[in-house]
Write a protein that holds these residues in place. Structure first.
Motif, mmCIF file in Angstrom:
data_model
loop_
_atom_site.group_PDB
_atom_site.id
_atom_site.type_symbol
_atom_site.label_atom_id
_atom_site.label_comp_id
_atom_site.label_asym_id
_atom_site.label_seq_id
_atom_site.Cartn_x
_atom_site.Cartn_y
_atom_site.Cartn_z
ATOM 1 N N CYS A 45 0.884 -1.187 -0.005
ATOM 2 C CA CYS A 45 -0.056 0.098 -0.068
ATOM 3 C C CYS A 45 1.057 1.284 0.110
ATOM 4 O O CYS A 45 1.572 1.277 0.747
ATOM 5 N N GLN A 46 0.955 1.823 -1.030
ATOM 6 C CA GLN A 46 1.795 3.104 -1.241
ATOM 7 C C GLN A 46 3.038 2.736 -1.273
ATOM 8 O O GLN A 46 3.631 1.916 -1.980
ATOM 9 N N GLU A 47 3.856 3.086 -0.248
ATOM 10 C CA GLU A 47 5.269 2.727 -0.008
ATOM 11 C C GLU A 47 5.576 1.469 1.189
ATOM 12 O O GLU A 47 6.555 1.406 1.367
ATOM 13 N N GLU A 48 4.266 1.076 1.595
ATOM 14 C CA GLU A 48 4.275 0.210 2.683
ATOM 15 C C GLU A 48 4.325 -1.106 2.257
ATOM 16 O O GLU A 48 3.301 -1.576 1.430
ATOM 17 N N THR A 49 4.825 -2.145 3.010
ATOM 18 C CA THR A 49 4.592 -3.583 2.547
ATOM 19 C C THR A 49 4.371 -4.413 4.012
ATOM 20 O O THR A 49 4.951 -3.954 5.103
ATOM 21 N N LYS A 50 3.941 -5.473 3.749
ATOM 22 C CA LYS A 50 3.386 -6.243 4.984
ATOM 23 C C LYS A 50 3.456 -7.643 4.545
ATOM 24 O O LYS A 50 3.050 -7.735 3.538
ATOM 25 N N LYS A 51 3.629 -8.422 5.541
ATOM 26 C CA LYS A 51 3.790 -10.156 5.050
ATOM 27 C C LYS A 51 2.771 -10.587 6.324
ATOM 28 O O LYS A 51 2.876 -10.464 7.350
ATOM 29 N N LEU A 52 1.811 -11.320 5.669
ATOM 30 C CA LEU A 52 0.861 -12.000 6.677
ATOM 31 C C LEU A 52 0.851 -13.496 6.356
ATOM 32 O O LEU A 52 1.478 -14.172 5.144
ATOM 33 N N LYS A 53 0.746 -14.227 7.465
ATOM 34 C CA LYS A 53 0.841 -15.676 7.373
ATOM 35 C C LYS A 53 -0.620 -16.320 6.789
ATOM 36 O O LYS A 53 -1.498 -15.669 7.270
ATOM 37 N N CYS A 54 -0.513 -17.368 5.999
ATOM 38 C CA CYS A 54 -1.750 -17.878 5.116
ATOM 39 C C CYS A 54 -1.413 -19.250 5.081
ATOM 40 O O CYS A 54 -0.436 -19.848 5.578
ATOM 41 N N LYS A 55 -2.618 -20.053 4.720
ATOM 42 C CA LYS A 55 -2.417 -21.604 4.516
ATOM 43 C C LYS A 55 -2.889 -21.681 3.352
ATOM 44 O O LYS A 55 -4.221 -21.446 2.941
ATOM 45 N N VAL A 56 -2.332 -22.482 2.601
ATOM 46 C CA VAL A 56 -2.961 -23.054 1.339
ATOM 47 C C VAL A 56 -3.533 -24.566 1.367
ATOM 48 O O VAL A 56 -2.733 -25.175 1.679
ATOM 49 N N PRO A 57 -4.852 -24.935 1.249
ATOM 50 C CA PRO A 57 -5.355 -26.075 1.632
ATOM 51 C C PRO A 57 -4.633 -26.939 0.482
ATOM 52 O O PRO A 57 -4.590 -26.587 -0.704
ATOM 53 N N CYS A 58 -4.504 -28.248 1.222
ATOM 54 C CA CYS A 58 -3.891 -29.299 0.243
ATOM 55 C C CYS A 58 -4.752 -29.664 -0.900
ATOM 56 O O CYS A 58 -4.241 -30.648 -1.913
ATOM 57 N N ASN A 59 -5.934 -29.592 -0.732
ATOM 58 C CA ASN A 59 -6.899 -30.113 -1.885
ATOM 59 C C ASN A 59 -7.543 -29.048 -2.861
ATOM 60 O O ASN A 59 -8.492 -29.169 -3.342
ATOM 61 N N TRP A 60 -6.954 -27.729 -2.957
ATOM 62 C CA TRP A 60 -7.106 -26.693 -3.567
ATOM 63 C C TRP A 60 -7.074 -27.067 -5.058
ATOM 64 O O TRP A 60 -6.038 -27.920 -5.581
#
Length: 167
Positions: free
Chosen positions: A84-99
């Protein structure tokens, strides 16, 4: 005589506790200390939340999020990066194995029933319409899914085996 006993009981009761004022003062002091302690700890909690916002806090409202990228393999725990503008963020997430890799883990679709089996190709199809796009993901409005036709199932007999009379 009964009146005299009641009076002496009251005098003994008061005599057992010389004065209630020191106890009231101690109780008041404890209450005031608890209120001060609660105020200090709640202020400390607010400061920790402010530090988590990053440099100067985040006033940004238009975050653009990338896809969830697994840490190893093609599914499981991973992270997504937002800018966002000049800011960056990293979030934890999970990818389901049956996607479904074709659809992406952030695109949620509502599917209809499977169609009839195409005898020429040996495949049956169904279509899905976009229900929700998470984290501003770019998703197709409609998609097609296909799978191989299942082999013909054995017909079940109407009667139960091993029961009943044989003629």
């Amino acid at each position: 005589m009964l009146l005299h006993t009641e009076i002496s009981f009251q005098n003994n009761y008061v005599a057992g506790y010389p004065s209630a004022r020191p106890m009231r003062g101690l109780f008041s002091l404890v209450v005031v200390l608890l209120v001060v302690l609660m105020a200090v700890t709640s202020e400390a909690g607010k400061n920790k939340k402010d530090k988590g916002k990053g440099k100067g806090g985040s006033d940004c409202s238009e975050w653009l999020w990338g896809p969830c990228v697994p840490n190893s393999g093609d599914c499981g725990v991973g992270s997504r990066q937002g800018t966002c503008q000049e800011e960056t963020k990293k979030l934890k997430c999970k990818v389901p194995c049956n996607w479904k890799k074709d659809f992406g883990a952030d695109c949620k679709y509502k599917f209809g029933n499977w169609g009839e089996c195409d005898t020429v190709t040996g495949v049956k199809n169904r279509s899905g319409t976009l229900k929700k796009a998470m984290y501003n993901a770019e998703c197709l409005q409609t998609i097609q899914a296909s799978k191989p036709c299942s082999p013909k199932t054995k017909s079940k007999s109407k009667g139960k085996k091993g029961k009943g009379k044989e003629n």
